[in-house]
Write an enzyme that holds these catalytic residues in place. Structure first.
Site, PDB file in Angstrom:
ATOM      1  N   TRP A  39       0.827  -1.122   0.127  1.00 37.48           N
ATOM      2  CA  TRP A  39       0.105   0.009  -0.026  1.00 37.48           C
ATOM      3  C   TRP A  39       0.790   1.135   0.107  1.00 37.48           C
ATOM      4  O   TRP A  39       0.492   2.259  -0.550  1.00 37.48           O
ATOM      5  CB  TRP A  39      -0.984  -0.046   1.092  1.00 37.48           C
ATOM      6  CG  TRP A  39      -2.131  -0.882   0.883  1.00 37.48           C
ATOM      7  CD1 TRP A  39      -2.147  -1.898   0.227  1.00 37.48           C
ATOM      8  CD2 TRP A  39      -3.446  -0.563   1.500  1.00 37.48           C
ATOM      9  NE1 TRP A  39      -3.460  -2.410   0.228  1.00 37.48           N
ATOM     10  CE2 TRP A  39      -4.230  -1.766   0.902  1.00 37.48           C
ATOM     11  CE3 TRP A  39      -4.017   0.140   2.394  1.00 37.48           C
ATOM     12  CZ2 TRP A  39      -5.546  -1.978   1.448  1.00 37.48           C
ATOM     13  CZ3 TRP A  39      -5.283   0.144   2.685  1.00 37.48           C
ATOM     14  CH2 TRP A  39      -6.164  -0.984   2.134  1.00 37.48           C
ATOM     15  N   ASP A  90       4.445  -1.380  17.678  1.00 39.05           N
ATOM     16  CA  ASP A  90       3.022  -1.829  17.938  1.00 39.05           C
ATOM     17  C   ASP A  90       2.081  -0.415  18.056  1.00 39.05           C
ATOM     18  O   ASP A  90       2.273   0.307  18.877  1.00 39.05           O
ATOM     19  CB  ASP A  90       3.064  -2.597  19.135  1.00 39.05           C
ATOM     20  CG  ASP A  90       1.698  -3.220  19.501  1.00 39.05           C
ATOM     21  OD1 ASP A  90       0.711  -2.984  18.668  1.00 39.05           O
ATOM     22  OD2 ASP A  90       1.361  -3.927  20.645  1.00 39.05           O
ATOM     23  N   LYS A 108      -9.991  -1.960   6.775  1.00 38.64           N
ATOM     24  CA  LYS A 108     -10.274  -3.380   6.436  1.00 38.64           C
ATOM     25  C   LYS A 108     -11.315  -3.923   7.516  1.00 38.64           C
ATOM     26  O   LYS A 108     -10.748  -3.678   8.801  1.00 38.64           O
ATOM     27  CB  LYS A 108      -9.286  -4.286   6.232  1.00 38.64           C
ATOM     28  CG  LYS A 108      -9.729  -5.807   5.865  1.00 38.64           C
ATOM     29  CD  LYS A 108      -8.731  -6.585   5.277  1.00 38.64           C
ATOM     30  CE  LYS A 108      -7.511  -6.741   6.233  1.00 38.64           C
ATOM     31  NZ  LYS A 108      -6.699  -7.839   5.863  1.00 38.64           N
TER      32      LYS A 108
END
EC number: 2.1.1.-
Length: 806
Positions: free
Chosen positions: A58, A92, A157
């Site tokens: 992406w 993270d 998503k």
């Protein structure tokens, strides 16, 4: 044995091969390409943040589509190989350290777009995987709310699961537009969908519960059942498919009657149970046996207890009354008289009401009374309008001036009077029965007041939505069709044209003033009347109307005389300018007759509109036949097959008098397109129209005509200049006649139009032309013989020329 490679659920499809060819690191790059093709958010972005970016496909697409000098930041738990123009690091996204790193890279910038294509490590239970992915989406949204600019875009998503709807609700609270889509490159077997959120609202403060997974994905408690509605309105039942209660597999509940008698909430039992049983338990129940032998326990009560789900409102009330009687007999309820005696000693002291509080309550009561009255009047007005519309649609309207001639000037001869009703004995009947009917109807209207208002508002809202959708459809259609835009522009231009004021405007205002006056029918006294009409108008009631009629006629006559005189003068001026014809004296005579005649009350603007129609010099209407239907009708009238009366009769059809008042625009457009008379046409008429249009289309356009005119004008100028030079040469005595003729010939050749240069015809040297000497057969003019060798020589010459230039 050879090792067969597994295809992994069809992942090695055409998108996989295209990603290999394009150099993308994953097939998921085409998902972003297709999303950007649909919504176009990458070209408008200067700063982009890609969460869960590994392996970086992406980021590759973003680096290609975004403008130069854009800032692209990618982060993931897995390492990402370096990508040109992209900053990547390994963190993270749920930690505070990741936020600090992103803040250090973005500095004072805000991200225009935030992308999230992450998913947890799946492989356990599907419910757990879907919930983990929903939590990950919520964490990415938390980062987006911190770094996204106002009006920015967030693409994520999401897995289709029970947590999808809560996520969608949170998105809609923070973004102006939220759309869910599935790009073609996403596999059909995959449960993933992509949500594109555009127009970030950027609130100053966000409730922490919005981004807390415990609150967002919390299961809602079951709503308490409305048992009162089941008991007091059992007829109005709406099925709600919400599943079964835990442990209730039979959906049948049966309890003893004693439990119904002893309970403090009998309505809950009646609404949830199916049967009240009088059957004795194995050990025996004395209270149940006593209940069964009571005189109040009739057969009707026993039958009602057998099946509670089929009972109505009346039966439920009988059961509740029976329960109260039984409780009084068993001593479970204290009678009202005894309760008053026991509580007589305790007297409650009521404090006097404050004056200010009393005034507020009185104002509130008056306000409620006024609102109820206005609501009632509005309801009556809406009902009256609705009935009037129904009457108009069913053509039930009647002339309102029928019977008006019997009214006196003060209304003393009205149709209804109380004295006549008392004489006829109808007053007592009205006092006895009619008043009750009116009161009952008003009570029914008050009950249906809210429902009617709600339905009326809902209908208006739906009509407005349909009108707005139709306007949007028309705008989209105009954007696609250039001819439609040009047509609308012409209509707007014609509507904007202003030609000043005319006499018809003044007359129209006079008509409006006349319409504002009360409708008092005036009976004509002059003119020829039949015997019956003369006898009818000889009544006493019409005697006082002559003076009023004469005054009105004189006032209108003066106005119409001035209008007629003005039109007569205008007509005379036109006749002086134009050549005299046979129709001119007839028109002048007609104008004089209208000026001298008495004006009628039925005259309107329609009579004056005829004079504004385009006419030829001979007085005929300037009408052109441009359709096949008109041509067929003209042929039929010319041959005598149809007469003018037949054409007049054909005008009366089901399309002529359609009522279009109050209809929406989209319905009228559809009706005008499809609902129209289909008139037969002949083959000769169609051929004549085609020939006419063919002749019109054969004419050159305006630009071509202007170009030809310019060429002719320039040629005339050249000839005039040549003529002047020739005259000067002829007068020159120093030159001989031969030299003069040669000079004039040279000037003529230069001024003449040059012949177009003849193209050289190429002849391929093969077949019969191979090795030929001289002109090939059938070739006229200039020619050149070419072959494959010559092509190669030309290419070699071009290469040598390029080398020399270097």
């Amino acid at each position: 044995m050879a090792i067969q490679k597994k295809h992994g659920k069809g992942r090695l499809d055409k998108w996989y091969r295209l990603a290999k060819e394009k150099g993308y690191r994953a097939r998921a790059a085409f998902k972003l390409v297709q999303l950007n093709k649909k919504y176009g958010f990458l070209e408008k972005s200067k700063v982009l943040l890609d969460l869960c970016a590994a392996p970086g496909s992406w980021c590759q697409v973003a680096a290609e589509c975004m403008p130069a000098q854009s800032l692209i930041v990618g982060v993931d738990l897995a390492p990402i190989k370096p990508i040109p123009r992209v900053i990547t690091f390994q963190q993270d996204i749920t930690t505070e350290k990741c936020r600090a790193t992103i803040r250090s890279h973005l500095k004072h910038w805000k991200a225009d777009t935030v992308l999230h294509d992450g998913a947890p490590n799946v492989g356990t239970a599907w419910v757990q995987d879907a919930f983990s992915q929903a939590e990950l989406v919520l964490e990415s949204l938390k980062l987006a709310t911190e770094f996204l600019v106002e009006g920015g875009t967030f693409v994520t998503k999401v897995f289709r699961s029970k947590d999808y709807n809560p996520l969608l609700w949170v998105f809609k609270q923070l973004f102006m537009s939220v759309e869910a889509t599935k790009p073609p490159s996403s596999r059909n077997v995959s449960a993933e969908i992509f949500v594109v959120c555009r127009g970030y609202k950027a609130p100053k403060r966000i409730d922490p519960k919005f981004l807390d997974s415990k609150h967002v994905f919390a299961e809602l408690a079951d709503p308490t059942p409305n048992n009162e509605a089941k008991v007091f309105n059992p007829e109005k039942k709406k099925r709600k498919r919400e599943g079964y209660e835990e442990g209730d597999w039979t959906q049948f509940k049966e309890i003893p009657v004693t439990e119904f008698i002893n309970t403090t909430d009998p309505i809950a039992i009646l609404g949830s149970c199916n049967k009240l049983s009088f059957q004795q338990q194995p050990g025996g129940d004395l209270a149940l046996a006593t209940l069964d032998r009571l005189p109040e326990t009739t057969d009707e009560i026993r039958n009602c207890c057998e099946d509670l789900k089929v009972l109505g409102k009346k039966e439920f009330r009988n059961l509740l009354r029976w329960r109260l009687k039984v409780r009084e007999k068993f001593g479970l309820v204290v009678k009202k008289g005894q309760a008053k005696d026991d509580e007589a000693e305790e007297v409650a002291e009521i404090a006097p009401m404050d004056d200010e509080l009393a005034i507020q309550e009185e104002l509130l009561r008056l306000k409620e009374k006024e609102s109820a009255r206005s609501k009632k009047e509005r309801r009556k007005e809406n009902e009256r309008k609705r009935k009037e519309i129904v009457r108009m649609q069913m053509h039930m309207t009647t002339p309102m001036d029928i019977g008006m001639e019997q009214l006196g000037p003060g209304g003393e001869d009205a149709t209804f009077s109380l004295k006549r009703a008392e004489k006829a004995g109808a007053a007592a009947a009205m006092a006895s029965g009619k008043e009750l009917a009116v009161i009952e109807s008003e009570s029914e209207e008050s009950e249906s007041e809210t429902e009617y208002d709600d339905s009326d508002d809902e209908g208006d809202r739906l009509e407005r939505e349909l009108d707005s959708l139709y306007e949007q459809y028309q705008e989209r259609k105009e954007d696609k069709d250039s001819k439609l835009r040009a047509k609308k522009a012409r209509k707007d231009y014609e509507a904007d044209e202003w030609e000043g004021f005319s006499d018809s405007d003044k007359e129209g205002s006079d008509d409006e003033e006349d319409e504002a006056k009360p409708n008092v029918p005036v009976v004509p006294t002059n003119g020829a009347l039949s015997n019956n009409a003369a006898l009818f108008f000889d009544q006493d009631i019409f005697q006082g109307l002559d003076d009023v009629e004469d005054e009105e006629d004189e006032a209108e006559g003066t106005n119409n005389m001035t209008v007629a005189n003005e039109r007569e003068e205008q007509q005379e001026e036109e006749e002086e300018e134009q050549p005299k014809s046979e129709a001119a004296p007839e028109k002048k005579k007609k104008v004089k007759e209208t000026a001298n005649s008495k004006p009628s009350e039925d005259s309107s603007d329609d009579e004056y509109e005829d004079t504004d129609e385009p006419r030829k010099k001979n007085g005929q209407l300037d009408i052109d036949i441009i359709t096949a239907e008109a041509m067929a009708l003209a042929q039929q009238m010319a041959t005598g097959e149809k007469k003018s009366q037949d054409v007049f009769d054909d005008g009366f059809n089901r399309y002529a008098f359609r009522d279009v008042d109050g209809l929406p625009e989209w319905f009228l457009d559809d009706e005008n397109k499809h609902s129209k008379p289909n008139r037969p046409i002949t083959k000769a008429a169609a051929a004549a129209i085609q020939e006419k249009w063919r002749a019109i289309n054969a004419r050159p356009i305006k630009k071509v005509m202007e170009a030809k005119g310019r060429k002719k004008f320039k040629a005339a100028q050249r000839i005039e200049k040549l003529r002047k030079k020739s005259a000067l040469l002829a007068d020159d005595e120093t030159m001989s006649e031969r030299d003069k003729a040669q000079a004039i010939a040279r000037m003529m050749s230069r001024a003449a139009k040059k012949k177009p240069k003849q193209n050289v015809k190429l002849v391929v040297a093969k077949g019969g032309n191979r090795g030929i000497s001289g002109r090939p057969k059938g070739v006229k003019g200039k020619y050149k013989i070419v072959d494959a060798r010559m092509k190669k020589d030309v290419r070699a010459q071009k290469r040598l020329a390029k080398k020399k230039q270097k």
